[in-house]
Design a protein around this motif. Structure first.
Motif, short mmCIF file in Angstrom:
data_model
loop_
_atom_site.label_atom_id
_atom_site.label_comp_id
_atom_site.label_asym_id
_atom_site.label_seq_id
_atom_site.Cartn_x
_atom_site.Cartn_y
_atom_site.Cartn_z
N GLU A 19 10.29 -3.69 66.26
CA GLU A 19 10.65 -2.67 67.25
C GLU A 19 9.63 -2.63 68.37
OE1 GLU A 19 12.22 1.10 66.38
OE2 GLU A 19 13.21 0.41 64.57
N GLN A 20 10.15 -2.45 69.56
CA GLN A 20 9.30 -2.38 70.73
C GLN A 20 8.50 -1.08 70.69
OE1 GLN A 20 11.29 -1.93 74.45
NE2 GLN A 20 9.56 -2.64 75.62
N SER A 21 7.27 -1.17 71.15
CA SER A 21 6.41 0.01 71.23
C SER A 21 6.12 0.27 72.70
CB SER A 21 5.12 -0.27 70.48
OG SER A 21 4.21 0.76 70.68
N PRO A 22 6.27 1.47 73.21
CA PRO A 22 6.69 2.67 72.50
C PRO A 22 8.20 2.66 72.24
CG PRO A 22 6.37 3.20 74.80
CD PRO A 22 5.98 1.75 74.63
N ARG A 23 8.58 3.23 71.11
CA ARG A 23 9.99 3.25 70.73
C ARG A 23 10.77 4.29 71.52
NH1 ARG A 23 12.85 4.57 64.93
NH2 ARG A 23 14.92 4.09 65.68
N HIS A 46 10.13 -10.19 70.21
CA HIS A 46 9.59 -11.34 69.48
C HIS A 46 8.21 -10.96 68.93
CE1 HIS A 46 7.61 -15.30 69.20
NE2 HIS A 46 8.82 -15.86 69.21
N THR A 47 8.03 -11.10 67.64
CA THR A 47 6.78 -10.71 66.98
C THR A 47 5.57 -11.45 67.54
OG1 THR A 47 7.91 -10.09 64.95
CG2 THR A 47 5.59 -10.60 64.76
N GLY A 48 5.69 -12.75 67.74
CA GLY A 48 4.56 -13.53 68.25
C GLY A 48 4.17 -13.13 69.66
N SER A 54 -0.39 -7.75 72.50
CA SER A 54 -1.14 -6.63 71.91
C SER A 54 -2.63 -6.89 71.88
CB SER A 54 -0.64 -6.33 70.50
OG SER A 54 0.67 -5.84 70.55
N SER A 55 -3.02 -8.15 71.71
CA SER A 55 -4.45 -8.46 71.67
C SER A 55 -5.12 -8.25 73.03
CB SER A 55 -4.66 -9.90 71.19
OG SER A 55 -4.23 -10.83 72.16
N LEU A 56 -4.34 -8.18 74.09
CA LEU A 56 -4.85 -7.99 75.45
C LEU A 56 -4.46 -6.64 76.05
CD1 LEU A 56 -3.61 -11.45 76.77
CD2 LEU A 56 -5.91 -10.93 75.95
#
Length: 173
Positions: A19-23, A46-48, A54-56
């Motif tokens: 799920e995309q954040s923010p939902r 896409h999770t990857g 997210s790391s950035l």
């Protein structure tokens, strides 16, 4: 930038969705996009691509927030190529939804970007970031990925096709 390392390749291969954040939509977006009549009703990505972005994410949004405060009259141009295009797509959405940058101040331009999420994500994105251009070379294999029978991906709008003769066709479909 595109994929240049083994770590980047691992991100590309994580084709499941989350799920995309923010939902939840902010009030200005609520009710302005319609989930598809079939398939997943929630925006999923896409999770990857999500893990890579997210790391950035915190650093990028802190920098954009600072610039938006210092120069509120300036436009924010978010761009990326291939894997970087997938991350740029998420960043443009965050600029609108998390940072509340006005619609007329955010533009997304990607080059050879893969599909980032499902149809719900594409529709949600289209309303949040209407000033969006996805440049695609007619023979670029990556732009039709990921292509999975289990996870159905869709492109964000506005496709700009560059055909075999160098012609530019906006929204070819």
């Amino acid at each position: 930038r595109g994929t240049v390392s083994l770590t980047n390749m691992r991100l590309n291969l994580q084709i499941f969705m989350e799920e995309q954040s923010p939902r939840d939509d902010p009030p200005w977006l609520e009710g302005k996009w319609r989930s598809p009549s079939w398939g997943c009703k929630h925006a999923r990505i896409h999770t990857g691509f999500y893990d890579g972005y997210s790391s950035l994410r915190e650093d990028i949004l802190a920098t954009v927030r600072e610039i938006a405060i210092q120069r509120p009259q300036r436009r924010i141009l978010v761009c990326g190529h291939s894997l970087g295009g997938a991350m740029a797509t998420q960043c443009a959405f965050d600029c609108r939804v998390i940072l509340s940058v006005p619609e007329d101040k955010v533009t997304l331009i990607t080059f050879g970007s893969p599909k980032v999420g499902n149809r719900s994500f594409a529709r949600r994105f289209a309303v949040a970031v209407p000033d969006s251009f996805r440049l695609v070379n007619h023979s670029d294999f990556i732009t039709n990925q990921p292509n999975s029978p289990v996870q159905i991906y869709d492109h964000v709008p506005r496709g700009v096709l560059i055909d075999a003769h160098g012609n530019v066709v906006v929204d070819p479909m």
